[in-house]
Design a protein around this motif. Structure first.
Motif, PDB file in Angstrom:
ATOM      1  N   THR A  61     129.717   7.548  91.193  1.00 53.51           N
ATOM      2  CA  THR A  61     129.985   8.905  91.668  1.00 53.51           C
ATOM      3  C   THR A  61     130.037   9.813  90.451  1.00 53.51           C
ATOM      4  O   THR A  61     130.892   9.623  89.579  1.00 53.51           O
ATOM      5  N   PRO A  62     129.104  10.775  90.328  1.00 55.78           N
ATOM      6  CA  PRO A  62     129.103  11.648  89.151  1.00 55.78           C
ATOM      7  C   PRO A  62     130.271  12.626  89.192  1.00 55.78           C
ATOM      8  O   PRO A  62     131.027  12.694  90.161  1.00 55.78           O
ATOM      9  N   GLY A  63     130.363  13.423  88.122  1.00 55.03           N
ATOM     10  CA  GLY A  63     131.339  14.497  88.086  1.00 55.03           C
ATOM     11  C   GLY A  63     132.343  14.362  86.963  1.00 55.03           C
ATOM     12  O   GLY A  63     133.310  13.598  87.083  1.00 55.03           O
ATOM     13  N   HIS A  64     132.092  15.080  85.849  1.00 57.40           N
ATOM     14  CA  HIS A  64     133.016  15.045  84.715  1.00 57.40           C
ATOM     15  C   HIS A  64     133.582  16.428  84.400  1.00 57.40           C
ATOM     16  O   HIS A  64     134.452  16.551  83.554  1.00 57.40           O
ATOM     17  N   GLU A  65     133.096  17.468  85.084  1.00 59.08           N
ATOM     18  CA  GLU A  65     133.630  18.830  84.938  1.00 59.08           C
ATOM     19  C   GLU A  65     134.347  19.161  86.241  1.00 59.08           C
ATOM     20  O   GLU A  65     133.704  19.367  87.257  1.00 59.08           O
ATOM     21  N   TRP A  66     135.659  19.238  86.221  1.00 62.37           N
ATOM     22  CA  TRP A  66     136.370  19.400  87.486  1.00 62.37           C
ATOM     23  C   TRP A  66     137.727  20.053  87.277  1.00 62.37           C
ATOM     24  O   TRP A  66     138.259  20.116  86.168  1.00 62.37           O
ATOM     25  N   ALA A 126     134.190  13.133  89.848  1.00 60.60           N
ATOM     26  CA  ALA A 126     134.869  14.132  90.674  1.00 60.60           C
ATOM     27  C   ALA A 126     133.984  14.763  91.742  1.00 60.60           C
ATOM     28  O   ALA A 126     134.410  15.735  92.368  1.00 60.60           O
ATOM     29  N   MET A 127     132.775  14.265  91.952  1.00 55.30           N
ATOM     30  CA  MET A 127     131.980  14.762  93.077  1.00 55.30           C
ATOM     31  C   MET A 127     132.436  14.028  94.329  1.00 55.30           C
ATOM     32  O   MET A 127     131.717  13.246  94.952  1.00 55.30           O
ATOM     33  N   ALA A 128     133.688  14.282  94.662  1.00 54.55           N
ATOM     34  CA  ALA A 128     134.383  13.577  95.735  1.00 54.55           C
ATOM     35  C   ALA A 128     135.599  14.396  96.133  1.00 54.55           C
ATOM     36  O   ALA A 128     135.985  15.347  95.437  1.00 54.55           O
ATOM     37  N   ASP A 129     136.215  14.033  97.238  1.00 56.32           N
ATOM     38  CA  ASP A 129     137.435  14.724  97.658  1.00 56.32           C
ATOM     39  C   ASP A 129     138.574  14.472  96.685  1.00 56.32           C
ATOM     40  O   ASP A 129     139.413  15.351  96.457  1.00 56.32           O
ATOM     41  N   VAL A 147     126.550  25.774  88.250  1.00 57.56           N
ATOM     42  CA  VAL A 147     126.544  25.407  89.664  1.00 57.56           C
ATOM     43  C   VAL A 147     127.765  24.535  89.932  1.00 57.56           C
ATOM     44  O   VAL A 147     128.012  23.556  89.220  1.00 57.56           O
ATOM     45  N   LEU A 148     128.529  24.891  90.951  1.00 56.60           N
ATOM     46  CA  LEU A 148     129.700  24.115  91.342  1.00 56.60           C
ATOM     47  C   LEU A 148     129.474  23.413  92.665  1.00 56.60           C
ATOM     48  O   LEU A 148     128.858  23.968  93.577  1.00 56.60           O
ATOM     49  N   LEU A 149     129.995  22.189  92.777  1.00 59.18           N
ATOM     50  CA  LEU A 149     130.108  21.505  94.069  1.00 59.18           C
ATOM     51  C   LEU A 149     131.549  21.647  94.537  1.00 59.18           C
ATOM     52  O   LEU A 149     132.489  21.410  93.781  1.00 59.18           O
TER      53      LEU A 149
END
Length: 339
Positions: free
Chosen positions: A61-66, A122-125, A335-337
């Motif tokens: 699960t990607p996501g390191h900027e959160w 952090a591309m998750a809840d 771009v934000l998710l």
């Protein structure tokens, strides 16, 4: 705990939205409810399969900027963290090797390990991570803006390495999130001159709004400023940006390289480096001191990140968001998710 969802990249080019169960925090950990997660070029590399194999572990699960809010606290973690707005460092360092003890955990000799690349991101809840990696935000912090504190921390690492003094002539090469956050931290040092060299004219106005005295594109000549700058911070990672940056420096000037250029990029001339006694420094990631610097500046209002956000998408539109990041459209900023 209620079930949630997460983006999962099973292999290069293959992503899906999966039902997940939040992982309860273990000893020394916290569970964070994610409010926003940024995308950057490294996430695009992860999805495309062009990131070096030692810097990614599929499926992931990607996501390191959160940014988010602490929802649960594990044993031996500070219970006062519950309910606080936070951001968090990504590098999972060992804390015991010589480099970690020297305060440079991004150089940890135990091997590369980072949230969103080798660990669930952090591309998750929700996101579960060690509490020691957190940085607490003010209660009134904008969590969408705070999601950009990871690139801002990398920019802060470059600024700290640059050691700018009041009255220095400074240039930033690159007008992405890294460059425009570094720009603001450099402006706080009261330089005599602060130039930004960007990809096109589209970000000239925001660069000036955030502290630049002047702006020019990479295609404009730099003869009038070449050899004048005391400090240059390079953030573009383009084929010729390191060499352009060196050309701007006076004899004895300081160059900080943060962008990772493509294969075959133009290198620095070693004779030029020696004859002009250029001081070249590099940044990879952000150590805790840089995170603290960026978070303090953000809390004080010296660092503004909301002007850099141009698109917000739900997790289900991950593929479209990645396409935006790689589109080359100058109108696309951060771009934000949004879970």
């Amino acid at each position: 705990m209620n079930p949630g969802v997460a983006v999962v990249v099973d292999e290069p080019g293959s992503a899906r939205l999966a039902d997940t169960a939040p992982r309860a925090p273990g000893r020394g950990e916290v569970l964070v409810r994610v409010h926003a997660c940024g995308l950057c070029g490294s996430d695009r590399e992860l999805f495309a399969g062009t990131r070096p194999a030692e810097y990614v572990r599929y499926p992931v699960t990607p996501g390191h900027e959160w940014a988010g809010v602490v929802e649960a606290v594990g044993d031996d973690a500070d219970p006062s963290l519950a309910g606080r707005k936070v951001v968090g460092e990504g590098f999972r360092n060992c804390q015991t090797c010589a480099r970690c003890r020297d305060g440079d955990p991004t150089l940890c000799t135990a091997g590369y390990d980072e949230t969103g690349f080798t660990r669930p991101g952090a591309m998750a809840d929700t996101l579960t991570l060690p509490a020691r990696l957190l940085h607490v935000l003010p209660d009134d912090a904008d969590l969408h803006a705070a999601a950009l504190l990871e690139p801002a921390a990398c920019g802060a690492a470059a600024v700290l390495a640059a050691q700018v003094q009041p009255g220095d002539r400074v240039a930033v090469v690159g007008d992405g999130a890294l460059g425009l956050t570094a720009l603001q931290l450099l402006a706080a040092s009261s330089p005599a001159e602060l130039l930004v060299i960007g990809g096109g004219t589209e970000r000239a106005a925001v660069a000036r709004e955030l502290g630049a005295d002047s702006f020019r594109t990479k295609d404009e000549p730099v003869d009038d400023v070449a050899g004048r700058m005391d400090v240059v911070v390079e953030t573009a990672g383009a084929s010729a940006s390191a060499r352009t940056s060196a050309e701007l420096l006076r004899r004895g000037g300081r160059l900080v390289l943060t962008g990772i250029p493509p294969e075959g990029a133009a290198g620095l001339d070693p004779t030029d480096l020696v004859v002009r006694r250029l001081d070249v420094r590099t940044v990879f990631g952000a150590p805790p001191r840089a995170w603290s610097h960026a978070v303090r500046a953000f809390a004080l209002g010296l660092l503004r990140t909301e002007p850099l956000i141009t698109h917000r998408r739900p997790l289900a539109e991950f593929a479209d968001a990645i396409a935006l990041v790689g589109s080359g459209d100058p109108a696309v900023g951060k771009v934000l998710l949004i879970p």
